[in-house]
Write a protein that holds these residues in place. Structure first.
Motif, PDB file in Angstrom:
ATOM      1  N   VAL A  25       0.923  -1.142   0.040  1.00  0.00           N
ATOM      2  CA  VAL A  25      -0.256   0.010  -0.021  1.00  0.00           C
ATOM      3  C   VAL A  25       0.934   1.250   0.009  1.00  0.00           C
ATOM      4  N   GLY A  26       2.201   1.077   0.606  1.00  0.00           N
ATOM      5  CA  GLY A  26       3.173   2.393   0.885  1.00  0.00           C
ATOM      6  C   GLY A  26       3.532   2.774  -0.598  1.00  0.00           C
ATOM      7  N   LEU A  45       0.473   7.747  -6.029  1.00  0.00           N
ATOM      8  CA  LEU A  45      -0.678   8.377  -6.020  1.00  0.00           C
ATOM      9  C   LEU A  45       0.115   9.949  -5.651  1.00  0.00           C
ATOM     10  N   GLU A  46       1.108  10.112  -4.869  1.00  0.00           N
ATOM     11  CA  GLU A  46       2.103  11.097  -4.332  1.00  0.00           C
ATOM     12  C   GLU A  46       2.508  11.661  -5.905  1.00  0.00           C
ATOM     13  N   GLN A  47       2.939  11.063  -6.403  1.00  0.00           N
ATOM     14  CA  GLN A  47       3.646  11.313  -7.694  1.00  0.00           C
ATOM     15  C   GLN A  47       2.678  11.740  -8.784  1.00  0.00           C
ATOM     16  N   LEU A  48       1.666  11.027  -8.963  1.00  0.00           N
ATOM     17  CA  LEU A  48       0.361  11.626  -9.917  1.00  0.00           C
ATOM     18  C   LEU A  48      -0.286  12.939  -9.424  1.00  0.00           C
ATOM     19  N   CYS A  49      -0.150  13.169  -8.202  1.00  0.00           N
ATOM     20  CA  CYS A  49      -0.683  14.580  -7.637  1.00  0.00           C
ATOM     21  C   CYS A  49       0.502  15.447  -7.993  1.00  0.00           C
ATOM     22  N   ILE A 106      -3.881  13.463 -11.441  1.00  0.00           N
ATOM     23  CA  ILE A 106      -5.198  13.106 -10.644  1.00  0.00           C
ATOM     24  C   ILE A 106      -5.762  14.223  -9.973  1.00  0.00           C
ATOM     25  N   VAL A 107      -6.995  14.403  -9.617  1.00  0.00           N
ATOM     26  CA  VAL A 107      -7.405  15.597  -8.924  1.00  0.00           C
ATOM     27  C   VAL A 107      -7.941  14.790  -7.508  1.00  0.00           C
ATOM     28  N   PRO A 108      -7.249  14.980  -6.552  1.00  0.00           N
ATOM     29  CA  PRO A 108      -7.386  14.146  -5.290  1.00  0.00           C
ATOM     30  C   PRO A 108      -8.794  14.256  -4.619  1.00  0.00           C
ATOM     31  N   ALA A 109      -9.504  15.442  -4.612  1.00  0.00           N
ATOM     32  CA  ALA A 109     -10.989  15.530  -4.097  1.00  0.00           C
ATOM     33  C   ALA A 109     -11.780  14.747  -4.998  1.00  0.00           C
ATOM     34  N   ARG A 110     -11.482  14.574  -6.150  1.00  0.00           N
ATOM     35  CA  ARG A 110     -12.111  13.759  -7.217  1.00  0.00           C
ATOM     36  C   ARG A 110     -11.807  12.396  -7.223  1.00  0.00           C
ATOM     37  N   ASP A 111     -10.667  11.982  -7.526  1.00  0.00           N
ATOM     38  CA  ASP A 111      -9.994  10.718  -7.803  1.00  0.00           C
ATOM     39  C   ASP A 111      -9.531   9.868  -6.648  1.00  0.00           C
ATOM     40  N   LEU A 112      -9.438  10.665  -5.235  1.00  0.00           N
ATOM     41  CA  LEU A 112      -9.430   9.905  -4.201  1.00  0.00           C
ATOM     42  C   LEU A 112     -10.543   9.705  -3.264  1.00  0.00           C
ATOM     43  N   ARG A 156      -0.320  10.281   4.789  1.00  0.00           N
ATOM     44  CA  ARG A 156       0.105  10.535   3.477  1.00  0.00           C
ATOM     45  C   ARG A 156      -0.981  10.726   2.579  1.00  0.00           C
ATOM     46  N   LEU A 157      -2.110   9.852   2.567  1.00  0.00           N
ATOM     47  CA  LEU A 157      -3.276  10.086   1.843  1.00  0.00           C
ATOM     48  C   LEU A 157      -4.276  11.301   2.222  1.00  0.00           C
TER      49      LEU A 157
END
Length: 108
Positions: free
Chosen positions: A35-36, A42-46, A51-57, A100-101
């Motif tokens: 998971v880490g 996800l950090e790299q994609l942001c 990716i748009v965190p509010a939408r994609d996460l 982190r998330l």
């Protein structure tokens, strides 16, 4: 002659699974990663604005809204640059991956 398939960057593969609304655990299992490692993707994609965190996460944080809000309150106080002060604030009760998330979902 065999055609050489263009290698897709590993974080892009994670993005495809994320956009299918898979959970973190399912993405990790599917990819044979921790998971880490998935959170790193996800950090790299942001960071790359892929990716748009509010939408994609949103589907990943669902059910943990209270924890995310608590983490955000601590980030307001101590900042988001370092994870350890946030981790220490919760006396180790909240795992680094969760912090982190939540940090990805933090609107500066």
């Amino acid at each position: 002659a065999k055609q050489k398939l263009e290698k897709i960057p590993t974080h892009e593969v994670t993005k495809m699974l994320l956009l299918k609304k898979l959970s973190l655990a399912d993405i990790a299992k599917e990819r044979g990663m921790t998971v880490g490692t998935i959170v790193s993707h996800l950090e790299q994609l942001c960071a790359e604005k892929k990716i748009v965190p509010a939408r994609d996460l949103e589907h990943i944080s669902r059910g943990n809204e209270k924890t995310v809000m608590n983490i955000h309150a601590v980030i307001e106080k101590v900042g988001a640059d370092r994870l350890k002060p946030i981790f220490d604030h919760f006396v180790g009760r909240i795992p680094y991956d969760t912090i982190r998330l939540a940090r990805l979902l933090f609107e500066k």
